[in-house]
Design an enzyme around this catalytic site. Structure first.
Site, mmCIF file in Angstrom:
data_model
loop_
_atom_site.group_PDB
_atom_site.id
_atom_site.type_symbol
_atom_site.label_atom_id
_atom_site.label_comp_id
_atom_site.label_asym_id
_atom_site.label_seq_id
_atom_site.Cartn_x
_atom_site.Cartn_y
_atom_site.Cartn_z
ATOM 1 N N ARG A 1 -29.413 118.986 24.100
ATOM 2 C CA ARG A 1 -28.254 118.004 23.390
ATOM 3 C C ARG A 1 -27.488 117.765 24.650
ATOM 4 O O ARG A 1 -27.046 116.551 24.625
ATOM 5 C CB ARG A 1 -27.516 118.917 22.632
ATOM 6 C CG ARG A 1 -28.411 118.802 21.148
ATOM 7 C CD ARG A 1 -28.253 120.113 20.301
ATOM 8 N NE ARG A 1 -26.928 120.144 19.641
ATOM 9 C CZ ARG A 1 -26.497 121.025 19.056
ATOM 10 N NH1 ARG A 1 -27.217 122.227 18.908
ATOM 11 N NH2 ARG A 1 -25.036 120.990 18.542
ATOM 12 N N ARG B 1 -20.976 129.783 17.321
ATOM 13 C CA ARG B 1 -21.064 128.970 15.979
ATOM 14 C C ARG B 1 -22.170 129.437 15.490
ATOM 15 O O ARG B 1 -22.302 130.085 14.209
ATOM 16 C CB ARG B 1 -20.832 127.615 16.119
ATOM 17 C CG ARG B 1 -21.239 126.541 15.124
ATOM 18 C CD ARG B 1 -20.797 125.335 15.350
ATOM 19 N NE ARG B 1 -21.940 124.541 15.988
ATOM 20 C CZ ARG B 1 -22.061 123.454 16.370
ATOM 21 N NH1 ARG B 1 -21.100 122.603 16.255
ATOM 22 N NH2 ARG B 1 -22.879 122.893 17.174
ATOM 23 N N ARG C 1 -24.936 127.779 14.550
ATOM 24 C CA ARG C 1 -25.806 127.069 13.593
ATOM 25 C C ARG C 1 -27.345 126.870 13.794
ATOM 26 O O ARG C 1 -27.907 127.528 14.762
ATOM 27 C CB ARG C 1 -25.035 125.639 13.569
ATOM 28 C CG ARG C 1 -25.270 124.841 12.540
ATOM 29 C CD ARG C 1 -24.203 123.695 12.513
ATOM 30 N NE ARG C 1 -24.822 122.526 13.673
ATOM 31 C CZ ARG C 1 -23.958 121.634 13.912
ATOM 32 N NH1 ARG C 1 -22.822 121.319 13.836
ATOM 33 N NH2 ARG C 1 -24.673 120.816 15.142
ATOM 34 N N LYS D 1 -15.457 118.146 17.955
ATOM 35 C CA LYS D 1 -15.146 116.811 17.137
ATOM 36 C C LYS D 1 -15.001 117.002 15.697
ATOM 37 O O LYS D 1 -14.043 116.439 14.965
ATOM 38 C CB LYS D 1 -16.244 115.788 17.306
ATOM 39 C CG LYS D 1 -16.598 115.511 18.735
ATOM 40 C CD LYS D 1 -17.916 114.536 18.991
ATOM 41 C CE LYS D 1 -18.951 114.957 18.349
ATOM 42 N NZ LYS D 1 -19.736 115.940 19.304
ATOM 43 N N ARG E 1 -23.766 107.452 19.231
ATOM 44 C CA ARG E 1 -23.953 108.677 20.415
ATOM 45 C C ARG E 1 -24.782 107.654 21.148
ATOM 46 O O ARG E 1 -25.257 108.570 22.486
ATOM 47 C CB ARG E 1 -24.926 109.520 19.555
ATOM 48 C CG ARG E 1 -24.051 110.986 19.462
ATOM 49 C CD ARG E 1 -25.109 111.925 18.694
ATOM 50 N NE ARG E 1 -24.450 113.116 18.957
ATOM 51 C CZ ARG E 1 -23.695 113.871 18.050
ATOM 52 N NH1 ARG E 1 -23.767 113.402 16.944
ATOM 53 N NH2 ARG E 1 -23.338 114.988 18.316
HETATM 54 P P1 B4P Z 1 -17.473 121.587 16.303
HETATM 55 O O1 B4P Z 1 -16.302 120.958 15.618
HETATM 56 O O2 B4P Z 1 -18.573 121.867 15.157
HETATM 57 O O3 B4P Z 1 -18.249 120.486 17.223
HETATM 58 P P2 B4P Z 1 -18.982 119.181 16.949
HETATM 59 O O4 B4P Z 1 -18.538 118.570 18.411
HETATM 60 O O5 B4P Z 1 -18.756 118.368 15.745
HETATM 61 O O6 B4P Z 1 -20.548 119.289 16.895
HETATM 62 P P3 B4P Z 1 -21.892 118.833 17.090
HETATM 63 O O7 B4P Z 1 -21.839 117.520 18.052
HETATM 64 O O8 B4P Z 1 -22.778 119.833 17.709
HETATM 65 O O9 B4P Z 1 -22.447 118.613 15.743
HETATM 66 P P4 B4P Z 1 -22.915 117.092 14.947
HETATM 67 O O10 B4P Z 1 -22.896 117.598 13.680
HETATM 68 O O11 B4P Z 1 -22.213 115.903 15.403
HETATM 69 O O12 B4P Z 1 -17.064 122.647 16.994
HETATM 70 C C1 B4P Z 1 -18.146 123.695 17.771
HETATM 71 C C2 B4P Z 1 -17.527 124.994 17.592
HETATM 72 O O13 B4P Z 1 -16.399 125.232 18.469
HETATM 73 C C3 B4P Z 1 -17.162 125.416 16.230
HETATM 74 O O14 B4P Z 1 -17.656 126.688 15.936
HETATM 75 C C4 B4P Z 1 -15.759 125.602 16.010
HETATM 76 O O15 B4P Z 1 -15.248 126.617 15.493
HETATM 77 C C5 B4P Z 1 -15.531 125.758 17.582
HETATM 78 N N1 B4P Z 1 -14.288 125.259 18.149
HETATM 79 C C6 B4P Z 1 -13.692 123.942 17.864
HETATM 80 N N2 B4P Z 1 -12.416 123.803 18.559
HETATM 81 C C7 B4P Z 1 -12.200 124.691 19.131
HETATM 82 C C8 B4P Z 1 -11.249 125.413 19.945
HETATM 83 N N3 B4P Z 1 -10.130 124.460 20.383
HETATM 84 N N4 B4P Z 1 -11.271 126.541 20.676
HETATM 85 C C9 B4P Z 1 -12.198 127.135 20.440
HETATM 86 N N5 B4P Z 1 -13.496 127.054 19.714
HETATM 87 C C10 B4P Z 1 -13.487 125.902 19.097
HETATM 88 O O16 B4P Z 1 -24.462 116.952 15.505
HETATM 89 C C11 B4P Z 1 -25.523 117.789 15.259
HETATM 90 C C12 B4P Z 1 -26.827 117.008 15.530
HETATM 91 O O17 B4P Z 1 -26.983 116.030 14.591
HETATM 92 C C13 B4P Z 1 -27.119 116.558 16.834
HETATM 93 O O18 B4P Z 1 -27.568 117.063 17.754
HETATM 94 C C14 B4P Z 1 -28.246 115.347 16.479
HETATM 95 O O19 B4P Z 1 -29.516 115.842 16.365
HETATM 96 C C15 B4P Z 1 -27.815 114.885 15.050
HETATM 97 N N6 B4P Z 1 -27.062 113.685 15.046
HETATM 98 C C16 B4P Z 1 -25.663 113.608 14.635
HETATM 99 N N7 B4P Z 1 -25.181 112.262 14.753
HETATM 100 C C17 B4P Z 1 -26.050 111.594 15.313
HETATM 101 C C18 B4P Z 1 -26.282 110.387 15.916
HETATM 102 N N8 B4P Z 1 -25.235 109.413 15.678
HETATM 103 N N9 B4P Z 1 -27.434 109.876 16.622
HETATM 104 C C19 B4P Z 1 -28.360 110.726 16.573
HETATM 105 N N10 B4P Z 1 -28.517 111.983 15.957
HETATM 106 C C20 B4P Z 1 -27.288 112.253 15.608
#
Ligand code: B4P
Length: 187
Positions: free
Chosen positions: A140, A127, A129, A15, A91
């Site tokens: 998660r 990744r 993190r 995302k 979410r």
């Molecule tokens: P990302 O792009 O980092 O994935 P994401 O879906 O944004 O991550 P996430 O949901 O974990 O994070 P968020 O910050 O929202 O891609 C993942 C990996 O894959 C990367 O290394 C990328 O390089 C790789 N990749 C991407 N595309 C690819 C492809 N096509 N092929 C191969 N590799 C690929 O949330 C983090 C935390 O914050 C949550 O767990 C929660 O605790 C909190 N949080 C955030 N929003 C919240 C909300 N609304 N309510 C409650 N808690 C919340």
């Protein structure tokens, strides 16, 4: 009217990666709740310190906290003028209801990036993190099924959900997302 969109998907589905590209391409404001929480921790605020332990455990920050942060951000002039792409919010159904209460007129599209559990596990472990431990990832993904997946039917009922295959290279996925967005925008 400014454009309002959300991007949904399992944690690690890409995302954040895709939201940056879409926002740049359309000139809308990218709002990532995960980035906002990580920035709050980096600044050492009370919210950031509290959120960090929740995120490291793979839990969700309470709706009351996150809803307030998002509402405040949506009220800023840049968003009112440029529109928004929310990444990682909503979410939960409670968050989606809050969003509709302050942005219903602008919200025209919910994109769901569809990637299998096995693939997101591989991506998150690569990744590395702080919150990408095996235990936190498992938690998660469980919360995604119970709290976030119900949003798919919630947005379907409102006629604005589009599911996009998130497998393949970043460029391939971006191409698919832009095709759907351009169709909706009538370009
Ligand atoms: P990302 O792009 O980092 O994935 P994401 O879906 O944004 O991550 P996430 O949901 O974990 O994070 P968020 O910050 O929202 O891609 C993942 C990996 O894959 C990367 O290394 C990328 O390089 C790789 N990749 C991407 N595309 C690819 C492809 N096509 N092929 C191969 N590799 C690929 O949330 C983090 C935390 O914050 C949550 O767990 C929660 O605790 C909190 N949080 C955030 N929003 C919240 C909300 N609304 N309510 C409650 N808690 C919340």
């Amino acid at each position: 009217m400014p454009l309002g969109m959300v991007i949904l998907g399992r944690q690690g589905s890409g995302k954040g990666t895709q939201a940056v590209k879409i926002a740049e391409s359309l000139g809308v404001i990218h709002i990532s709740t995960g980035d906002m929480l990580r920035a709050a921790f980096a600044e050492g605020t009370e919210l950031g310190l509290e959120a960090k332990s929740i995120m490291d455990a793979g839990d969700l920050v309470p709706d009351t906290v996150i809803n307030g942060i998002v509402e405040e951000r949506l009220l800023k002039d840049d968003v009112k003028q440029g529109g928004f792409l929310l990444d990682g919010f909503p979410r939960t159904v409670g968050q989606a209801e809050a969003l509709l209460s302050y942005a219903e007129n602008d919200l025209c599209l919910a994109l769901n990036l569809d990637v299998s559990i096995d693939e997101v596990m591989t991506r998150m472990l690569a990744r590395g993190r702080d919150d990408d431990t095996a235990e936190a990832i498992t938690r998660r993904l469980e919360l995604y099924e119970t709290e976030t997946a119900p949003l798919l039917s919630w947005f379907t009922e409102r006629g604005i959900l589009k599911v996009v295959d998130g497998n393949g290279t970043e460029t391939e996925v971006f191409g698919r997302l832009m095709e759907v967005i351009e169709e909706i925008l009538g370009k």
